[in-house]
Design an enzyme around this catalytic site. Structure first.
Site: not given
Ligand SMILES: Cc1ncc(COP(=O)(O)O)c(C=O)c1O
Ligand SMILES: N[C@@H](CCOP(=O)(O)O)C(=O)O
Length: 544
Positions: A126
């Site tokens: 993120k």
């Molecule tokens: C460590 C981790 N892996 C995978 C994901 C999944 O990513 P996305 O929600 O963009 O599919 C998340 C959170 O969303 C995450 O925090």
């Molecule tokens: N896995 C995410 C959940 C929120 O998803 P987002 O990518 O839409 O912000 C988290 O860790 O908070």
């Protein structure tokens, strides 16, 4: 898909405009969609044109920030952010990363590569987008507030939902920033202890952690209810840090191109132009959607592989064409039994070893649905305006049905086929996750976090189908963030020592630091009043 104006080449020099997936909002600027976050019709913003990056091969030797500048410039007109300013924002954003390559690529074995996305301040993927978004918010606010004082200043009230990683990355991207208040909702007791500490030990006055009695989906619903509420929107400027915010997806496109070039350099059998598979541990569908945009821009992608944990709504969509919160004959329908030691809640979300992906409804899937519906509309051979209107109407109808009856589908055969053309999917259970962490530690001495292990387990299956096509598996978090799962997998393995081999110095002692967090009920109106009161206090404080 044709090269019609929505999906084809952005004409040189014409500024990119944005529209909502539900059709009511259109012709918005980049700044408007970044600051608004969610469209007023409840939809998500998408660019009117996916730029055709025909020059992409010439980017092969660029550093991550320089590559980011090229990619982002295709979506942000210099009339909105001059190129030099954009470069400044990007350079500041990636100067906080610990790895010189920003997102390094590791060769695991055979044709399998791991894209390490966790070298930013909070040790998860993120950071790549949220360091950028934090600086982007700051840039827009400074510009809006030139010469303004007190109540005249534009103040942004950021509200975000997190299952652990978005929250800390957003907090680190926005802590202490002028004219911004940050409210992060997490499901109480359902994030890992390190994730919780990363968020709640940040004591800056503009940061507020709210522990909600509920699931991540409840937190996400509260955030969406706030964006839809005329009351709070009449007094506050709400801002989004979740991947509903287009800037999150945009920033993530960069590492698909960057890792492609890194792989080409590491693999002498591979030529730039050859196809790659990307395997992405998926929850809210934001990370993999960025891969879809990279592909549509011209990156040679064989398939994007959706890797889910046991919260498998997306895997079921690719297998059946139905998008349903609950499988018709799943374990919950048979009495809510735990499968494989995984706790299934009444609301249908299962608590797994990869908690950041414990998500029932994937926000960004709506963006893909729009493109699939647009492609379907094209077959009617009407004009582009008609195609867009049809796509918006189709998406609105699907989402309405999801809300009223918990699911929709099967979608039209052509829509499902189009989804299968670009994507495949895999579901990985908790026991398979543990086995994968164990196997890679014993084989290579490499410690995977449970989310990355979901991706690697899916990659191994995909490799059996795809022959010689190289695979890039996205590693989305550092294993230290998920000590419980890693320990469960490796505690009895020879040579494993969490403190010595896994825990980075930045995270040592975090859990015993002073914390600030408020418990709140799972009620969006309660959250609304709390946000309004807190922002008012901050504005009064700033005025004196
Ligand atoms: C460590 C981790 N892996 C995978 C994901 C999944 O990513 P996305 O929600 O963009 O599919 C998340 C959170 O969303 C995450 O925090
Ligand atoms: N896995 C995410 C959940 C929120 O998803 P987002 O990518 O839409 O912000 C988290 O860790 O908070």
């Amino acid at each position: 898909m044709s090269n019609g104006s929505t999906n084809g080449t952005a004409s040189a020099g014409s500024p990119q405009r944005y529209l909502s997936t539900r059709g009511d909002d259109y012709d918005l600027s980049f700044e408007e969609v970044v600051l608004k976050g969610l469209a007023s019709d409840g939809g998500l913003y998408i660019p009117e044109q996916i730029p055709d990056a025909s020059q992409w091969q010439s980017w092969k030797d660029l550093s991550f920030p320089d590559l980011a500048l090229e990619v982002l410039s295709l979506y942000i007109s210099p009339t909105e952010i001059p190129r030099e300013d954009l470069k400044g924002i990007i350079d500041r954003s990636y100067s906080t990363f610990r790895a010189p390559e920003t997102t390094p690529l590791k060769h695991l074995h055979d044709n399998l590569y791991l894209l390490e996305l966790f070298h930013g301040p909070t040790f998860a993927f993120k950071d790549v987008a949220l360091q950028f978004l934090g600086n982007l918010f700051e840039y827009f606010l400074v510009r809006k507030n030139v010469g303004k004082t007190g109540r005249d200043r534009h103040h942004l009230s950021v509200v975000g939902a997190t299952s652990g990683d978005t929250g800390s990355a957003a907090i680190y991207g926005l802590r202490g920033k002028k004219d911004v208040s940050v409210f992060i909702l997490h499901p109480k007791g359902r994030v890992s202890p390190i994730q919780e500490a990363q968020m709640t030990t940040v004591l800056d006055a503009n940061v507020h952690n709210l522990a909600v009695t509920g699931t991540f989906d409840d937190c996400q619903d509260i955030v969406k209810a706030l964006f839809a509420d005329p009351d709070i929107n009449s007094t506050l400027n709400l801002g989004a840090v979740n991947s509903i915010n287009w800037a999150r997806i945009l920033a993530q496109i960069v590492y698909y191109f960057h890792s492609y070039f890194s792989m080409a350099k590491a693999n002498s059998d591979f030529k730039v132009g050859d196809k790659v598979r990307y395997v992405v541990p998926t929850g809210n569908f934001g990370d993999i959607l960025a891969g879809y945009f990279a592909h549509r821009m011209g990156l040679p992608v064989d398939k994007l592989v959706v890797a889910t944990n046991e919260n498998d709504i997306l895997d079921r969509f690719w297998k059946t064409g139905k998008y349903e919160k609950q499988p018709a004959h799943g374990p919950e329908a048979q009495g809510g039994l735990a499968v494989d030691g995984v706790k299934a809640h009444e609301d249908g979300v299962k608590e797994t070893l990869s908690p950041a992906m414990d998500i029932l409804v994937s926000s960004n899937f709506e963006r893909l649905l729009w493109f699939l519906a647009y492609e379907f509309a094209e077959s009617a051979k009407m004009d582009d305006e008609w195609n867009k209107r049809q796509a918006g109407q189709e998406v609105s109808a699907w989402l309405k049905q999801l809300k009223s009856s918990g699911g929709f589908g099967p979608v039209y055969k052509d829509v499902h086929e189009a989804a299968k053309r670009d994507f495949e999917s895999e579901r990985v259970s908790d026991s398979q996750t543990v086995e994968t962490i164990k196997a890679y530690f014993n084989k290579l001495g490499y410690v995977l976090d449970p989310h990355s292990a979901v991706g690697v387990a899916a990659s191994v299956r995909s490799m059996e189908r795809a022959g010689q096509v190289p695979h890039i598996s996205l590693s989305t978090a550092h294993p230290a963030k998920f000590a419980g799962a890693v320990d469960l997998a490796l505690k009895d393995e020879q040579g494993f020592n969490f403190e010595e081999n896994v825990l980075p110095p930045e995270l040592v002692g975090l859990e015993s630091k002073e914390k600030r967090v408020s418990d709140v009920d799972n009620d969006w109106k309660v959250v609304r009043e709390l946000v309004k009161k807190q922002v008012e206090e901050e504005l009064q404080g700033a005025a004196h």
